[in-house]
Design a protein around this motif. Structure first.
Motif, short mmCIF file in Angstrom:
data_model
loop_
_atom_site.label_atom_id
_atom_site.label_comp_id
_atom_site.label_asym_id
_atom_site.label_seq_id
_atom_site.Cartn_x
_atom_site.Cartn_y
_atom_site.Cartn_z
N UNK A 82 0.84 -1.20 0.00
CA UNK A 82 0.00 0.00 0.00
C UNK A 82 0.87 1.25 0.00
N UNK A 83 1.93 1.25 0.79
CA UNK A 83 2.84 2.40 0.81
C UNK A 83 3.56 2.56 -0.53
N UNK A 88 4.53 5.63 -5.48
CA UNK A 88 4.69 5.65 -6.94
C UNK A 88 3.65 6.52 -7.64
N UNK A 89 2.45 6.56 -7.10
CA UNK A 89 1.37 7.24 -7.82
C UNK A 89 1.00 8.60 -7.25
N UNK A 90 1.49 8.91 -6.05
CA UNK A 90 0.99 10.12 -5.39
C UNK A 90 2.09 11.10 -5.00
N UNK A 91 2.91 10.74 -3.99
CA UNK A 91 3.79 11.74 -3.39
C UNK A 91 5.27 11.58 -3.72
N UNK A 92 5.64 10.54 -4.46
CA UNK A 92 7.04 10.31 -4.75
C UNK A 92 7.71 11.46 -5.49
N UNK A 93 7.06 11.98 -6.51
CA UNK A 93 7.65 13.06 -7.29
C UNK A 93 7.82 14.32 -6.44
N UNK A 135 12.81 -0.20 2.48
CA UNK A 135 13.69 0.88 2.06
C UNK A 135 14.67 0.47 0.98
N UNK A 136 15.22 -0.73 1.06
CA UNK A 136 16.22 -1.15 0.09
C UNK A 136 15.59 -1.86 -1.11
N UNK A 137 14.74 -2.85 -0.85
CA UNK A 137 14.20 -3.64 -1.96
C UNK A 137 13.04 -2.93 -2.66
N UNK A 138 12.11 -2.35 -1.91
CA UNK A 138 10.99 -1.63 -2.54
C UNK A 138 11.39 -0.21 -2.96
N UNK A 139 12.41 0.33 -2.33
CA UNK A 139 12.89 1.66 -2.72
C UNK A 139 12.13 2.80 -2.09
#
Length: 227
Positions: A82-83, A88-93, A135-139
């Protein structure tokens, strides 16, 4: 992160159910915006997104009527996905462009809630796995600071009962399991000590302190983390 790419800041408001996280996150977001900072508020689980489907099924008891019916690693994966979708779709950028993201719950919630399903001697190994996974695998980005709202479970239970107007059936499988909540409190205290969370005492003499009073402490910790 590629060379030259900006990095934002991630502040997390943590605490067990009924500790006032949503209220304090909203107050903090407004205060930081008033400071002139670019702020984005997010909350987990993201119940408005399809990505929270497995979380909703778990909390509704579709995999078992008690939290322990789903092991720590399986449950952790539900919340982590979910995170990931939210990032990826909301707050990453926004985050990668230098914004301040304020999260009501984060990976750290898995630490408290899922450690409680394991014997204490397994907690360090679980936490190592959890942070490597998210943090490492999902980024996903690691938080710059975690502000922990410390509330005795007896006080938070009263607040949740008031939230649901006395209808205990509206509580999810975690909220209504008092023994599980007591274990989660012990795990959260361990995580706070081990991981360096900044704790705010939210109750006094069995009652919650004024929201604004707590908020001033939260804001001071957030400002210090952002210096």
């Amino acid at each position: 992160m590629s060379a030259g790419e900006k990095r934002g800041r991630l502040l997390v408001i943590e605490g067990l159910d009924g500790s006032g996280k949503a209220t304090q996150a909203k107050l903090l977001a407004a205060a930081l915006a008033a400071d002139g900072l670019p702020v984005r508020q997010v909350s987990f689980p993201n119940y408005a997104s399809e990505s929270s489907a497995l979380v909703r099924m778990y909390l509704a008891g579709q995999f078992g009527q008690k939290p322990d019916d789903v092991n720590a690693y399986a449950a952790s994966s539900f919340f982590a996905v979910d995170r990931y979708a939210s990032y990826k779709t909301d707050w990453g950028a926004f985050y990668r462009d230098g914004g301040v993201v304020l999260a009501d719950r984060y990976t750290t919630s898995n630490g408290a809630h899922q450690c409680s399903k394991l014997p204490p001697e397994a907690w360090d190994g679980y936490l190592e796995w959890l942070f490597r996974f998210e943090y490492d695998l999902l980024g996903l980005p690691a938080p710059d600071a975690v502000i922990y709202l410390r509330v005795d479970p007896a006080v938070s239970q009263k607040l949740m009962t008031a939230r649901y107007h006395g209808d205990e059936s509206r509580k999810d499988i975690q909220e209504r399991d008092l023994e599980y909540l007591a274990r989660s409190r012990a795990a959260a205290e361990y995580c706070a000590r081990k991981l360096g969370w900044q704790a705010v005492e939210c109750a006094r003499n069995g009652e919650m302190r004024p929201v604004e009073e707590i908020g001033r402490e939260v804001l001071a910790l957030a400002r210090a983390a952002l210096e």
